[in-house]
Design a protein around this motif. Structure first.
Motif, mmCIF file in Angstrom:
data_model
loop_
_atom_site.group_PDB
_atom_site.id
_atom_site.type_symbol
_atom_site.label_atom_id
_atom_site.label_comp_id
_atom_site.label_asym_id
_atom_site.label_seq_id
_atom_site.Cartn_x
_atom_site.Cartn_y
_atom_site.Cartn_z
ATOM 1 N N TYR A 73 0.825 -1.201 0.000
ATOM 2 C CA TYR A 73 0.000 0.000 0.000
ATOM 3 C C TYR A 73 0.864 1.257 0.000
ATOM 4 C CZ TYR A 73 -4.242 -2.672 0.977
ATOM 5 O OH TYR A 73 -5.302 -3.526 0.880
ATOM 6 N N GLN A 75 3.889 1.541 -1.062
ATOM 7 C CA GLN A 75 4.526 1.632 -2.375
ATOM 8 C C GLN A 75 3.557 2.235 -3.381
ATOM 9 O OE1 GLN A 75 7.542 0.817 -2.271
ATOM 10 N NE2 GLN A 75 8.253 -0.292 -4.044
ATOM 11 N N ASP A 76 2.352 1.727 -3.323
ATOM 12 C CA ASP A 76 1.331 2.183 -4.245
ATOM 13 C C ASP A 76 1.070 3.681 -4.080
ATOM 14 O OD1 ASP A 76 -0.781 1.064 -6.081
ATOM 15 O OD2 ASP A 76 -1.968 2.300 -4.713
ATOM 16 N N LEU A 78 3.108 5.909 -2.763
ATOM 17 C CA LEU A 78 4.286 6.694 -3.141
ATOM 18 C C LEU A 78 4.370 6.854 -4.649
ATOM 19 C CD1 LEU A 78 7.066 5.255 -0.827
ATOM 20 C CD2 LEU A 78 6.004 7.480 -0.674
ATOM 21 N N LEU A 79 4.051 5.776 -5.357
ATOM 22 C CA LEU A 79 4.159 5.835 -6.808
ATOM 23 C C LEU A 79 3.073 6.694 -7.422
ATOM 24 C CD1 LEU A 79 5.204 2.188 -7.626
ATOM 25 C CD2 LEU A 79 6.567 4.237 -7.915
ATOM 26 N N LYS A 81 2.203 9.474 -5.831
ATOM 27 C CA LYS A 81 2.484 10.756 -5.199
ATOM 28 C C LYS A 81 1.446 11.132 -4.153
ATOM 29 C CE LYS A 81 4.811 12.555 -9.251
ATOM 30 N NZ LYS A 81 5.017 13.698 -10.102
ATOM 31 N N GLN A 82 0.885 10.140 -3.513
ATOM 32 C CA GLN A 82 -0.077 10.420 -2.437
ATOM 33 C C GLN A 82 0.685 10.332 -1.126
ATOM 34 O OE1 GLN A 82 -2.890 7.347 -3.168
ATOM 35 N NE2 GLN A 82 -3.647 8.285 -5.036
ATOM 36 N N TRP A 83 1.366 11.399 -0.785
ATOM 37 C CA TRP A 83 2.306 11.343 0.346
ATOM 38 C C TRP A 83 1.599 11.159 1.669
ATOM 39 C CZ3 TRP A 83 6.090 10.394 -2.496
ATOM 40 C CH2 TRP A 83 6.328 11.090 -3.683
ATOM 41 N N TRP B 29 13.806 4.338 -2.589
ATOM 42 C CA TRP B 29 13.285 5.543 -1.966
ATOM 43 C C TRP B 29 14.307 6.223 -1.079
ATOM 44 C CZ3 TRP B 29 9.382 6.713 -4.606
ATOM 45 C CH2 TRP B 29 8.429 5.769 -4.987
ATOM 46 N N PRO B 512 9.446 8.923 -9.082
ATOM 47 C CA PRO B 512 8.877 8.105 -10.160
ATOM 48 C C PRO B 512 7.360 8.045 -10.013
ATOM 49 C CG PRO B 512 9.808 6.717 -8.483
ATOM 50 C CD PRO B 512 10.165 8.111 -8.109
ATOM 51 N N GLN B 513 6.732 7.740 -11.093
ATOM 52 C CA GLN B 513 5.270 7.780 -11.095
ATOM 53 C C GLN B 513 4.729 6.525 -11.738
ATOM 54 O OE1 GLN B 513 3.996 11.394 -12.887
ATOM 55 N NE2 GLN B 513 1.834 10.919 -12.664
ATOM 56 N N ARG B 514 3.724 5.963 -11.134
ATOM 57 C CA ARG B 514 3.117 4.780 -11.734
ATOM 58 C C ARG B 514 1.985 5.209 -12.651
ATOM 59 N NH1 ARG B 514 0.931 0.465 -7.749
ATOM 60 N NH2 ARG B 514 3.085 -0.160 -7.682
ATOM 61 N N ASP B 587 1.165 17.371 -3.267
ATOM 62 C CA ASP B 587 0.217 16.277 -3.113
ATOM 63 C C ASP B 587 -1.132 16.706 -3.644
ATOM 64 O OD1 ASP B 587 -1.221 14.132 -2.440
ATOM 65 O OD2 ASP B 587 -0.429 13.992 -0.406
ATOM 66 N N ASP B 590 -4.416 15.282 -1.318
ATOM 67 C CA ASP B 590 -4.534 15.491 0.109
ATOM 68 C C ASP B 590 -5.731 16.320 0.506
ATOM 69 O OD1 ASP B 590 -2.486 13.953 0.614
ATOM 70 O OD2 ASP B 590 -1.178 15.493 1.466
ATOM 71 N N PRO B 598 -6.147 0.913 -2.707
ATOM 72 C CA PRO B 598 -5.856 0.402 -4.036
ATOM 73 C C PRO B 598 -6.831 -0.652 -4.536
ATOM 74 C CG PRO B 598 -4.208 -0.300 -2.430
ATOM 75 C CD PRO B 598 -5.057 0.726 -1.767
#
Lengths: 467, 926
Positions: A73, A75-76, A78-79, A81-83, B29, B512-514, B587, B590, B598
């Motif tokens: 979660y 990781q997901d 962070l990737l 950008k939901q800090w 990271w 990086p961005q998914r 962000d 937020d 997810p």
């Protein structure tokens, strides 16, 4: 920033726990198949459906599972950008420290440090205090990574312009002792010392500038001078240490050489640069050669040694930008051998795609080719160079498409190229024909002279092409 | 072509990797890596230090909630991939094996079994033919004296085999000694191919399948290529991708880049004789060259200069060993490089032919078993890079044996981990003429040709599978270059940005961005029935096979288009928008709302618009027999004949103004345009699925055709009013989502036919229901079963000539005959026992002869060419199978369970029990 406090305090409450020797995770055991059944590649994570749970280790497995899930979660988040979301999960993940069974290379404490600093860097990158307090706690979380965390902390401070604080941190880390250092720790320690030395060097050069400035006015301050010398000593010792170890140390070498040069120790500076450039244990770093050449130039070394240094650079990186200067230097030389080398150098430069449309390089070649053609001596030089390029240069440089494009985009480039094309491929070559026709149409005088020149020296083309 | 004045500091070692680190889930990271002083030593410049991994990068936000289909689905491709369940052993033996050392046990015995049953001719034909006369399968005793000497009765053996089959999956089935003896006896001579040899081959093949399941490198490089517009002003590019039944068709599809990309016209299509593994493209002198690799053939196409003309195929080469790489030169037209799995590297020029540069079956730097090789071009048109799993070597094509240098090594030089291997090298010439990307399963490296062995940038990518796909979007005028990394099986997609290479050292900028995977669009598709949902899920989670990215500027808005190809041949895209001025709040989510978890697939709402479909339902229904019904949110396609008006009706809905559309940066709900595309794509897919052969076999949904239920004649016999009534009933039942009641008010249910057998069965079932199954024990149950069988046989003997053989000669015959019987008299003969039983369930038979029994009468069998002595066996054999479906209705009184299966399912169960192809085949060739 409630969550920050939460995860900081939580982290503080948990005592650092040494990695307990335990069995591997049960789920992974099922995967240890016979060698034939293993993948050809060592994969980071085997797909989920390959995992098979062993019931006897249920408890640990559940913990392991939920830990993994939590990490996923994070990781997901962070990737994406939901800090904030990542931080919320991280507060839960901190529980993983309680049962740090892992004998793995990266335990939960390191992950928390990495993820935590990533979140803080991105989410509140202006708030240095928060970041520092987090890092301080992370430092106490594991001895194995203490130096690494210190180093990264210093980097963070440096990037934010907090030079003094970074210096303090580095000196503090330098004085850290914990038994015998491992190989990795030793490397990190050396790096810490080097960076501290580098900062000393910056202080030194600052003070040097001040002194030089005020020295003009006849003002002398012995305390500043003394401080400057102590900075020099500190910097020199630690910088000297690291540049002995094989690596890429452009920053440190430059600083060290500057120090030595200021105090007039040219011999040592030369030795350092020679070693950095020619020691076979070091990587073939073009910059090492560049620094050496620059040093030679600064100190008015004989041309011969400069040329030999540049020749070595040419052998290593034929496409280096210094090769243009090298060629100009060689062209001016009276020695035949050097002019020959110059031609070789400029041909080699133009082999590379990056120089394809560089006017300077083409004009260098055009000038030298013109010289040779006019003198009608050494046409065989061109012939030799041309032999290995005959089959691909026409398509690579002198196609009709390129003629059109060069003419549209850069007239002077097309002029230089047309001259070379005319000499190497004759006046019937597509490139030359197109450009000279366009040039004549546009009433540009130099193209007319170009046409005349090529027609006049068509014999040169014949001898180059071996007809 | 400048070289950075100072590089980031790093140690340099040599030798094998020291780092014993395993896969680290968070390795990428939190690090700055190193720092370097920016600027020229003036301390006033802020910030004075720059990190190797910076946090400020360009901000790109997805414009849609998920990936959106660009083209209609590739409807030909229904072949499912191999799953671990297919080849791994699961069962008793496996549990034993797991305690041992080998974890993954390959179930080759199952595959062998499939082969014997599916291809008995190939497996046993010659001996089967030889022994034909000597095996007697009938029930009768052998009479003739001469035959008695040479013939043995195999009846009981066959029966036992059948019993085994019936109890497949039962953990306690005992092996009968009789059978074991027989199999032991005939193991050596019965098979066409010696059993040991065959098993070896099957096992070997399974091993290959298993390794390719763990990691399949054949699609390295990806099979999707984007050919950019010919001139900057036009927005029409071309997408090259494989498709068709076996991914053996090559398509060139024009795509217009607008707000949303759309396909223009029909694609140009080429049929190739192999599955397309890789499509590579490069533009040289304004001309696009497309290289296509399949296992044994490589071809090159040239795009036409004029628009509208078809691409021309230039040359094809054939290789003896599968090719593993094909790259197109960005420097010289018509030049490609090819690698084969034998370790050979060729430079292929369309005019001059092939030139072998290197041939080495061994790997370069240390021993590795993989035959995978790769090769690419470099900044020097005559220098090629050759890669295997252990590293990369650069060699000069003019003197390949003497002029070469090591470019990348898996080892301490690049600070690799143990077990790390090169997975995908790529020349990044479009971004910087000297840069190369090297991806391993753990990290991505950026290398500069001028500084070999030392990566100028390294980042642990933390992807769950090795990245096999990559693409680059060069950033012009000082902007960052965008690298996309994609994995195949997990469909991960990562966007990275980096700058530098010329004046400044290379730096990774921004986190990086998914990006969205293809499977991410599943929750945004209209809600489906479970089996269709399952189909969709399978379809969308097929591994990715290609990746292409293109930057597209429209007015002030910069956008990045990412195309994805799945192994089924479906092409999806997603758009990312550039936020020109990065807001101080990095962000995005937020402040707006709590972030979704997810796995929110279930709670994702259906796009608005689908319920509106209910409106159009009424009038269409009236018109004529309607095959498509819309029950709130459920799309039920009953039959394969799709009406044209339905096609028109559906897309009308999403075109309504979208109430949820809002200018949020990362939307959760797809836009109206995307919804439309989803619906179109889905409809095309489901239509194709229904008409595809795959839907009718295996796990597919059983279709129920009305035409087979009633002939027109039969229908006309029924009074029109009754027909109307039935229809109304049917519609009502469907609307209420209930079940269809019986056709007519049922007459008195007749008493169940007298039979000895059901009592035993019913008692067993009752016991089982009460949970006493275990108490009865295996011996008890088998004993009872045997007794029941014996009783049954006795009864069968009694009515010898006219036997009630029902249901299962072949599925179709039985089914039809049964139903025709049902409708013949206008009323069903025996109404269902349970009042709420479904119409189409198997009917209990009365022992007296029914008309369709003539089907299995001796004459009938004779006419079918079945020898006399076998007819009996056949009948017995077939009767075993009727037992299952027949039994329960025979004893409804004792069973307290109400059968409440919806109609489709009960018919499915019957169909599947009757129509299993394996069961009607003769065993072992005799």
């Amino acid at each position: 920033m409630r969550f920050l406090c939460a995860f900081s305090t939580l982290a503080a409450e948990v005592p650092p726990c040494p990695a307990a020797p335990t069995a591997r995770c049960g789920a992974m055991e099922g995967l240890r198949a016979g060698s034939a059944l293993q993948p050809t590649l060592h994969l980071p994570f085997l797909p989920r459906h390959f995992y098979r749970a062993a019931s006897s280790k249920e408890h640990r497995l559940n913990f392991w599972k939920s830990k993994e899930m939590c990490l996923n979660y994070i990781q997901d988040a962070l990737l994406q950008k939901q800090w904030r979301r990542a931080a919320e999960f991280l507060t839960s993940y901190i529980e993983a420290l309680e049962k740090d069974f892992s004998t793995k290379f990266m335990g939960p404490s390191e992950m928390i440090w990495r993820i935590g600093s990533e979140i803080l860097c991105n989410h509140s990158h202006r708030n240095m205090r928060e970041f520092s307090s987090f890092i301080e706690q992370m430092k106490s979380l594991g001895i194995k990574r203490y130096l690494k965390v210190c180093l990264e902390h210093a980097f963070h401070l440096l990037c934010n312009g907090l030079i003094d604080e970074a210096y303090r941190n580095l000196s503090l880390a330098e004085s850290w002792r914990f038994g015998e250092l491992t190989v990795v720790q030793d490397k990190e320690m050396k790096l810490i010392q080097a960076y501290r030395g580098l900062l000393d060097y910056y202080t030194w050069s600052n003070q040097k500038n001040i002194l030089l400035e005020y020295g003009k006015d006849g003002f002398e301050d012995s305390s500043v001078e003394q401080e400057m010398h102590s900075c020099f000593r500190k910097a020199a010792v630690s910088l000297k240490e690291i540049i002995k170890i094989p690596g890429v140390w452009d920053l440190f070498v430059k600083a060290y050489v500057d120090l030595l040069e200021f105090y007039g120790d040219h011999q040592e500076a030369r030795e350092v640069l020679t070693d950095y450039a020619y020691n076979s244990k070091f990587p073939t770093n073009p910059n090492a050669h560049v620094y050496f050449c620059q040093f030679l130039k600064r100190h008015g070394a004989p041309k011969k040694s400069l040329i030999s240094a540049l020749k070595i650079l040419h052998d290593i990186v034929p496409s280096h930008e210094l090769m243009i200067d090298f060629n100009t230097m060689l062209q001016k030389s009276k020695k035949r051998k050097r002019r020959r080398l110059g031609l070789e150098v400029i041909f080699a430069v133009l082999d590379y795609a990056g120089w394809k449309e560089n006017v300077k390089a083409w004009s260098c070649l055009a000038r030298q080719v013109k010289q040779i053609v006019i003198s009608e001596k050494h046409l065989n030089w061109i012939k030799q160079e041309w032999n290995s390029r005959r089959d691909w240069w026409p398509a690579f440089h002198f196609s009709r498409y390129l003629a059109k494009r060069n003419w549209q985009e850069n007239e002077s480039l097309s002029y230089e190229k047309a001259l070379v094309a005319g000499v190497l491929l004759g006046k019937d070559c597509k490139y030359f024909k197109y450009v000279s026709r366009q040039g004549c149409k546009a009433q540009v005088k130099k193209f007319r002279t170009l046409k005349k020149f090529v027609t006049k020296h068509s014999s040169a083309y014949l001898s180059i092409s071996g007809l | 072509m400048e070289f950075p004045g100072a590089l980031f500091p790093s140690y340099f070692g040599s030798g094998p990797p020291n780092d014993e680190a395993g896969p680290a889930p968070a390795a990428g990271w939190g690090e700055r890596g190193e720092v370097l002083q920016a600027g020229s030593g003036r301390r006033q410049v802020l910030p004075p230090f720059v990190p190797l991994r910076g946090h400020e990068g360009e901000s790109w936000t997805p414009a849609e909630a998920a990936a959106v289909p660009l083209l209609p689905p590739n409807v030909g491709c229904w072949v499912p991939g191999v799953t671990p369940q297919d080849i791994l052993y699961r069962g008793v033996l496996h549990r034993k094996l797991r305690t041992g050392r080998s974890g993954a046990a390959l179930d080759f015995a199952k595959q062998l079994g499939h082969f014997f049953v599916d291809h008995p001719e190939d497996a046993f034909s010659s001996l089967g033919r030889l022994l034909h006369k000597n095996f007697h399968l009938g029930d009768s005793r052998l009479r003739k004296g001469s035959a008695r000497d040479t013939t043995i009765r195999m009846t009981s053996l066959v029966e036992k085999i059948n019993h085994m089959e019936a109890r497949r999956g039962c953990p306690q089935h005992p092996f009968t000694s009789h059978l074991r003896l027989f199999s032991h006896l005939c193991r050596d001579w019965l098979f066409e191919v010696p059993l040991g040899l065959l098993a070896d081959c099957v096992h070997e093949e399974l091993l290959l399948q298993w390794t390719s399941l763990l990691f399949d490198d054949s699609s390295t490089g990806g099979a999707l290529a984007w050919l950019p517009p010919r001139d900057a002003s036009s927005h029409v590019g071309c997408l090259v991708y494989p498709g068709g039944l076996a991914m053996n068709h090559l398509y060139f599809q024009d795509v217009v880049l607008e707000e949303q990309p759309r396909a223009r016209g029909l694609p140009v299509q080429f049929e190739l004789n192999g599955r397309i593994r890789q499509v590579a493209a490069a533009r040289v002198d304004g001309q696009d060259f497309v290289g296509v690799r399949s296992d044994y053939y490589c071809g090159v196409w040239r795009m036409p200069g004029k628009t509208g003309a078809a691409p021309s195929s230039l040359q094809v080469i054939h290789t003896d060993v599968p090719a593993s790489c094909l790259t197109v030169s960005p420097h010289l037209s018509g030049e490609l490089s090819v690698c084969t799995q034998s370790g050979a590297v060729y430079l292929w020029n369309v005019e001059t032919g092939l030139q072998r540069l290197r041939h080495d079956p061994q790997t370069m730097f240390f021993r590795d078993h993989s035959p995978w090789r790769w090769s690419d071009f470099t900044a020097h048109p005559r220098v090629l890079s050759c890669a295997d799993r252990t590293g990369i070597l650069c060699l000069d094509a003019r003197a390949p044996t003497s002029c070469h240098f090591n470019f990348f090594k898996v080892g301490e030089e690049a600070k690799c981990q143990q077990g790390e291997r090169v997975v995908l090298p790529m020349y990044l010439g479009r971004a910087h003429p000297c840069q190369h990307l090297v991806a391993t399963q753990f990290a991505m490296y950026l290398l500069d040709e001028r500084l070999p062995l030392v990566p100028v940038l390294k980042w642990a990518h933390m992807m769950k599978a090795p990245p096999l796909l990559a693409d680059i979007v060069p950033g012009e005028s000082g902007r960052s270059h965008k690298v996309l990394l994609g994995t195949s099986h997990t469909q991960e997609l990562l966007l990275l940005q980096y700058t530098g290479g010329s004046q400044m050292a290379c730096q990774l900028t921004g986190p990086p961005q998914r990006l969205h995977s293809i499977a991410s669009c599943l929750p945004h598709l209209p809600t489906q029935l479970p089996h269709q949902h399952h189909l969709l899920q399978q379809r969308l989670s097929i591994p990715a096979a290609g990746l292409a990215a293109v930057k597209h500027e429209q007015g002030q808005q910069d956008s990045l288009l990412v195309f994805q190809l799945s192994e089924a041949g479906d092409v999806f895209y997603q758009t990312l928008r550039h936020e020109a001025a990065p807001t101080p709040v990095p962000d995005q989510r937020d402040e707006s709302e709590p972030a979704p978890t997810p796995d929110k697939g279930d709670e994702a709402e259906a796009p608005p618009g689908s319920p509106i479909l209910l409106g159009s339902e009424g009038e269409e229904q009236e018109e004529e027999e309607e095959q498509t019904f819309y029950l709130s949110n459920l799309e039920v396609i009953i039959n394969d004949e799709e009406e044209e008006e339905e096609v028109v009706a559906t897309p009308a809905a999403p075109e309504e103004p979208e109430p949820h559309a809002s200018p949020r940066p990362a939307p959760d709900v797809p836009s109206a345009a995307a919804t439309l595309r989803y619906r179109r794509w889905l409809r095309a897919l489901l239509q194709a699925w229904v008409s595809s052969p795959a839907s009718s076999c295996g796990s597919g949904r059983p279709t129920l055709s009305q035409r087979r239920l009633f002939t027109r004649k039969e229908l006309s016999e029924v009074a029109p009013s009754a027909l109307q009534q039935y229809r109304l009933q049917l519609h009502q039942a469907m609307r209420e989502q209930g079940r269809v009641q019986r056709w007519e008010p049922a007459p008195e249910p007749p008493s169940p036919p007298p039979s000895l057998e059901p009592s035993a069965l019913s008692s067993r079932l009752t016991a089982a229901w009460k949970g006493e199954w275990g108490a009865m024990g295996p011996s008890g149950s088998t004993l009872q079963r045997q007794r029941a069988l014996r009783e049954r046989r006795r009864q069968q003997k009694r009515n010898r000539a006219h036997r009630s053989l029902s249901a299962s000669f072949t599925s179709s015959i039985t089914y039809q005959s049964e139903l025709s019987e049902l409708s013949e008299g206008g009323t069903p003969r025996t109404p269902p026992a349970t009042p709420r039983e479904v119409v189409v369930c198997s009917q209990p038979r009365t022992p007296p002869q029914s008309p369709n029994d003539t089907l299995l009468s001796s004459q009938e069998l004779q006419s079918r060419g079945i020898p006399k002595e076998r007819r009996r066996t056949l009948r017995d054999y077939l009767s075993m199978w009727t037992e299952g479906p027949q039994d329960p209705p025979e004893a409804p009184s004792s069973i307290t369970v109400q059968r409440c299966i919806p109609s489709s399912q009960s018919s499915q169960s019957q169909l599947s029990s009757a129509s299993q192809p394996r069961r009607k085949r003769p065993r072992m060739g005799f």
